[in-house]
Scaffold this active site. Structure first.
Site, PDB file in Angstrom:
ATOM      1  N   HIS A 168       0.822  -1.216   0.000  1.00  0.00           N
ATOM      2  CA  HIS A 168       0.000   0.000   0.000  1.00  0.00           C
ATOM      3  C   HIS A 168       0.855   1.265   0.000  1.00  0.00           C
ATOM      4  CE1 HIS A 168       0.986  -1.062   4.092  1.00  0.00           C
ATOM      5  NE2 HIS A 168       0.746   0.178   4.482  1.00  0.00           N
ATOM      6  N   GLY A 192      11.434   0.898   0.781  1.00  0.00           N
ATOM      7  CA  GLY A 192      12.214   0.095  -0.177  1.00  0.00           C
ATOM      8  C   GLY A 192      12.988  -1.012   0.512  1.00  0.00           C
ATOM      9  N   HIS A 194      27.974  -2.909 -11.093  1.00  0.00           N
ATOM     10  CA  HIS A 194      28.780  -3.860 -10.313  1.00  0.00           C
ATOM     11  C   HIS A 194      27.994  -5.067  -9.807  1.00  0.00           C
ATOM     12  CE1 HIS A 194      32.395  -1.075  -9.142  1.00  0.00           C
ATOM     13  NE2 HIS A 194      32.124  -1.053 -10.441  1.00  0.00           N
ATOM     14  N   ARG A 235      35.403  -8.739 -13.534  1.00  0.00           N
ATOM     15  CA  ARG A 235      35.663  -9.224 -12.168  1.00  0.00           C
ATOM     16  C   ARG A 235      34.380  -9.316 -11.347  1.00  0.00           C
ATOM     17  NH1 ARG A 235      36.630  -3.865 -12.309  1.00  0.00           N
ATOM     18  NH2 ARG A 235      36.157  -2.561 -10.476  1.00  0.00           N
ATOM     19  N   HIS A 236      33.363  -8.564 -11.730  1.00  0.00           N
ATOM     20  CA  HIS A 236      32.120  -8.564 -10.953  1.00  0.00           C
ATOM     21  C   HIS A 236      31.297  -9.839 -11.172  1.00  0.00           C
ATOM     22  CE1 HIS A 236      33.063  -4.508  -9.894  1.00  0.00           C
ATOM     23  NE2 HIS A 236      33.139  -4.169 -11.175  1.00  0.00           N
TER      24      HIS A 236
HETATM   25  C1  RB5 Z   1       4.336  -0.211   5.651  1.00  0.00           C
HETATM   26  O1  RB5 Z   1       3.854   0.594   6.658  1.00  0.00           O
HETATM   27  C2  RB5 Z   1       5.877  -0.202   5.644  1.00  0.00           C
HETATM   28  O2  RB5 Z   1       6.346  -0.812   6.798  1.00  0.00           O
HETATM   29  C3  RB5 Z   1       6.401  -0.893   4.416  1.00  0.00           C
HETATM   30  O3  RB5 Z   1       5.892  -0.296   3.282  1.00  0.00           O
HETATM   31  C4  RB5 Z   1       7.912  -0.877   4.226  1.00  0.00           C
HETATM   32  O4  RB5 Z   1       8.409   0.403   4.401  1.00  0.00           O
HETATM   33  C5  RB5 Z   1       8.665  -1.878   4.965  1.00  0.00           C
HETATM   34  O5  RB5 Z   1       9.875  -1.996   4.820  1.00  0.00           O
END
Ligand code: RB5
Length: 145
Positions: free
Chosen positions: A9, A68, A98, A132-133
């Protein structure tokens, strides 16, 4: 290139924007969810999309959650997935040069859209340097646990 898209979400809005961006660039994509901004668990979508890449449905993936981080951790549980969670442009570039990253993970709550867009453009265009990678990447998958 066919790109696997995944988000929870917290990454849903960017996932929808990324579709427009990829359309404009002439890439195609498969959307592995989530389908709305309703609360969702990032591992579910990381696993689905990672499995799609490993089945050969897509060449690479762009995954989005709040930071992320979670979605990249889940993706990296899959042998053969190299997901890079990037917050600066140079990280996105180096993850290709790399690390031959086949998944770019972006945090919608951390990275403003103009930078996210720039990172995606650079990440899509940058080739793997090889040399090398290559041997280093092979070593990543030598471990079972
Ligand atoms: C969701 O609230 C959040 O925890 C998720 O999107 C993420 O950031 C987790 O690593």
């Amino acid at each position: 290139m066919i790109i696997a898209l995944a988000a929870d979400h917290a990454g849903f809005a960017y996932k929808e924007r990324i579709k427009d961006l990829l359309d404009g660039l002439g890439h195609t994509f498969i959307d592995y969810g989530t389908e709305s901004a309703e609360r969702a668990d990032y591992p579910d979508y990381a696993h689905r999309a990672s499995e799609g890449i490993l089945r050969g449905e897509c060449e690479r993936g762009i995954f989005v959650c709040g930071t992320g981080i979670g979605i990249s951790i889940a993706a990296n549980r899959h042998r053969g997935i190299r997901a890079a969670s990037c917050q600066i442009l140079e990280a996105a570039r180096m993850s290709r040069l790399h690390n031959d990253a086949n998944v770019l993970a972006i945090g919608e709550r951390l990275v403003a859209w103009p930078l996210a867009e720039e990172m995606i453009l650079v990440w899509l265009e940058t080739p793997f340097e090889g040399g090398r990678h290559s041997a280093r990447i092979e070593k990543i998958d030598l471990r079972d646990s």
